[in-house]
Design a protein around this motif. Sequence first.
Motif, PDB file in Angstrom:
ATOM      1  N   LEU A 112       0.915  -1.154  -0.090  1.00 40.56           N
ATOM      2  CA  LEU A 112      -0.204   0.101   0.049  1.00 40.56           C
ATOM      3  C   LEU A 112       0.816   1.360  -0.121  1.00 40.56           C
ATOM      4  O   LEU A 112       1.608   1.333   0.854  1.00 40.56           O
ATOM      5  CB  LEU A 112      -0.881  -0.055   1.264  1.00 40.56           C
ATOM      6  CG  LEU A 112      -1.753   1.216   1.357  1.00 40.56           C
ATOM      7  CD1 LEU A 112      -2.698   1.353   0.333  1.00 40.56           C
ATOM      8  CD2 LEU A 112      -2.707   1.225   2.944  1.00 40.56           C
ATOM      9  N   GLY A 113       0.796   2.028  -1.022  1.00 41.67           N
ATOM     10  CA  GLY A 113       1.518   3.304  -1.212  1.00 41.67           C
ATOM     11  C   GLY A 113       0.976   4.402  -1.462  1.00 41.67           C
ATOM     12  O   GLY A 113      -0.308   4.437  -1.706  1.00 41.67           O
ATOM     13  N   ASP A 114       1.505   5.778  -1.593  1.00 47.57           N
ATOM     14  CA  ASP A 114       0.713   6.783  -2.078  1.00 47.57           C
ATOM     15  C   ASP A 114       1.568   7.750  -2.930  1.00 47.57           C
ATOM     16  O   ASP A 114       0.873   8.823  -3.347  1.00 47.57           O
ATOM     17  CB  ASP A 114       0.526   7.570  -0.766  1.00 47.57           C
ATOM     18  CG  ASP A 114       1.872   8.554  -0.212  1.00 47.57           C
ATOM     19  OD1 ASP A 114       3.066   7.677  -0.043  1.00 47.57           O
ATOM     20  OD2 ASP A 114       1.790   9.594  -0.112  1.00 47.57           O
ATOM     21  N   ILE A 121       7.505  -1.009  -6.160  1.00 43.45           N
ATOM     22  CA  ILE A 121       7.115  -2.253  -5.437  1.00 43.45           C
ATOM     23  C   ILE A 121       5.709  -2.446  -6.007  1.00 43.45           C
ATOM     24  O   ILE A 121       5.155  -3.691  -6.205  1.00 43.45           O
ATOM     25  CB  ILE A 121       6.997  -1.953  -4.014  1.00 43.45           C
ATOM     26  CG1 ILE A 121       8.473  -1.524  -3.383  1.00 43.45           C
ATOM     27  CG2 ILE A 121       6.278  -3.024  -3.149  1.00 43.45           C
ATOM     28  CD1 ILE A 121       8.262  -1.451  -1.626  1.00 43.45           C
ATOM     29  N   LEU A 122       5.042  -1.584  -6.147  1.00 40.85           N
ATOM     30  CA  LEU A 122       3.590  -1.568  -6.792  1.00 40.85           C
ATOM     31  C   LEU A 122       3.581  -2.369  -8.041  1.00 40.85           C
ATOM     32  O   LEU A 122       2.457  -3.128  -8.262  1.00 40.85           O
ATOM     33  CB  LEU A 122       2.957  -0.277  -6.875  1.00 40.85           C
ATOM     34  CG  LEU A 122       2.560   0.371  -5.612  1.00 40.85           C
ATOM     35  CD1 LEU A 122       2.222   1.975  -5.762  1.00 40.85           C
ATOM     36  CD2 LEU A 122       1.488  -0.219  -4.799  1.00 40.85           C
ATOM     37  N   GLY A 126       2.245  -8.744  -5.603  1.00 43.21           N
ATOM     38  CA  GLY A 126       1.100  -9.448  -6.088  1.00 43.21           C
ATOM     39  C   GLY A 126      -0.397  -8.576  -5.998  1.00 43.21           C
ATOM     40  O   GLY A 126      -1.388  -8.884  -6.741  1.00 43.21           O
ATOM     41  N   LEU A 127      -0.558  -7.755  -4.983  1.00 41.61           N
ATOM     42  CA  LEU A 127      -1.647  -6.876  -4.753  1.00 41.61           C
ATOM     43  C   LEU A 127      -1.106  -5.649  -4.643  1.00 41.61           C
ATOM     44  O   LEU A 127      -0.555  -5.242  -3.525  1.00 41.61           O
ATOM     45  CB  LEU A 127      -2.616  -7.513  -3.747  1.00 41.61           C
ATOM     46  CG  LEU A 127      -3.941  -6.867  -3.039  1.00 41.61           C
ATOM     47  CD1 LEU A 127      -4.732  -6.706  -4.295  1.00 41.61           C
ATOM     48  CD2 LEU A 127      -4.333  -7.244  -1.876  1.00 41.61           C
ATOM     49  N   ALA A 128      -1.345  -5.012  -5.407  1.00 36.74           N
ATOM     50  CA  ALA A 128      -0.865  -3.297  -5.568  1.00 36.74           C
ATOM     51  C   ALA A 128      -2.034  -2.509  -5.087  1.00 36.74           C
ATOM     52  O   ALA A 128      -2.926  -2.585  -5.860  1.00 36.74           O
ATOM     53  CB  ALA A 128      -0.189  -3.038  -6.816  1.00 36.74           C
ATOM     54  N   MET A 129      -1.718  -1.615  -4.157  1.00 35.35           N
ATOM     55  CA  MET A 129      -2.759  -0.757  -3.726  1.00 35.35           C
ATOM     56  C   MET A 129      -2.311   0.536  -3.440  1.00 35.35           C
ATOM     57  O   MET A 129      -1.022   0.846  -2.927  1.00 35.35           O
ATOM     58  CB  MET A 129      -3.377  -1.242  -2.356  1.00 35.35           C
ATOM     59  CG  MET A 129      -4.023  -2.673  -2.406  1.00 35.35           C
ATOM     60  SD  MET A 129      -4.851  -3.470  -0.973  1.00 35.35           S
ATOM     61  CE  MET A 129      -2.965  -3.818  -0.239  1.00 35.35           C
ATOM     62  N   ALA A 140      -4.219   4.391 -11.907  1.00 34.20           N
ATOM     63  CA  ALA A 140      -4.432   3.224 -13.032  1.00 34.20           C
ATOM     64  C   ALA A 140      -3.648   2.178 -13.048  1.00 34.20           C
ATOM     65  O   ALA A 140      -3.751   1.282 -13.918  1.00 34.20           O
ATOM     66  CB  ALA A 140      -4.096   4.384 -14.394  1.00 34.20           C
ATOM     67  N   LEU A 141      -2.615   2.098 -11.977  1.00 30.10           N
ATOM     68  CA  LEU A 141      -1.784   1.090 -11.978  1.00 30.10           C
ATOM     69  C   LEU A 141      -1.744  -0.034 -10.867  1.00 30.10           C
ATOM     70  O   LEU A 141      -1.427  -0.840 -10.934  1.00 30.10           O
ATOM     71  CB  LEU A 141      -0.424   1.985 -11.729  1.00 30.10           C
ATOM     72  CG  LEU A 141       0.204   2.598 -12.782  1.00 30.10           C
ATOM     73  CD1 LEU A 141       1.263   3.513 -12.400  1.00 30.10           C
ATOM     74  CD2 LEU A 141       0.438   2.066 -14.230  1.00 30.10           C
ATOM     75  N   VAL A 142      -2.766   0.215 -10.134  1.00 28.21           N
ATOM     76  CA  VAL A 142      -2.979  -0.385  -8.783  1.00 28.21           C
ATOM     77  C   VAL A 142      -4.155  -1.334  -8.821  1.00 28.21           C
ATOM     78  O   VAL A 142      -5.155  -0.956  -9.745  1.00 28.21           O
ATOM     79  CB  VAL A 142      -3.022   0.408  -7.427  1.00 28.21           C
ATOM     80  CG1 VAL A 142      -1.556   1.031  -7.227  1.00 28.21           C
ATOM     81  CG2 VAL A 142      -4.186   1.271  -7.653  1.00 28.21           C
TER      82      VAL A 142
END
Length: 179
Positions: A112-114, A121-122, A126-129, A140-142
């Motif tokens: 989980l990033g901002d 990492i995103l 396996g699960l990008a948030m 659009a990428l997560v």
Amino acid sequence: MKRIAAAVRKKAQDIKLLLLDVDGVLTDGSIVINGRGEEIKRFHVRDGEGIKLLNRAGIRIGLISGRYSQAVTHRARELGIRIVYQRVLDKGETYRKVKSRTGLADREIAYLGDDLGDLPILCRAGLAMAVKDGWGGLRALVDYVTESGGGQGAVREVAELLLRAQSKWEEITRKYYLR
Ligand SMILES: [Mg+2]
């Protein structure tokens, strides 16, 4: 809680480690520095509770921050988080370290990033948030954008998402309903 797309739920089922950026994710992005140059951070109590629920369910947590702050060290200790990397210049490199340290595959790791610095990492996890008030370019990428903002329950929301997807929510929270 908003409806979770089936594809997101499916990815969430495999997650064994949730990695979190700190500023803008566990905090609202404010960097408060006092007269002695010490950094002060404001965390949300429900994010902490979410992390404890994940711990109890056997899902590990890791923090990866570009900055360094004693407040982060203290908060991590308080929440039993052992995977903590601060003053990270290249998050992609740290991600590889975490993978070899834990022996986990990409599909078992959520992030989980901002902001821009989280992209390395995103693009791999396996699960990008992303948090809803993060940099718009991430959307659009997560796989998933949170309903709550950074430092305002976004981590709790993700914790609940993971636990529900893995059918662990009821078991983990049952004790709170007992009278
Ligand atoms: Mg950040």
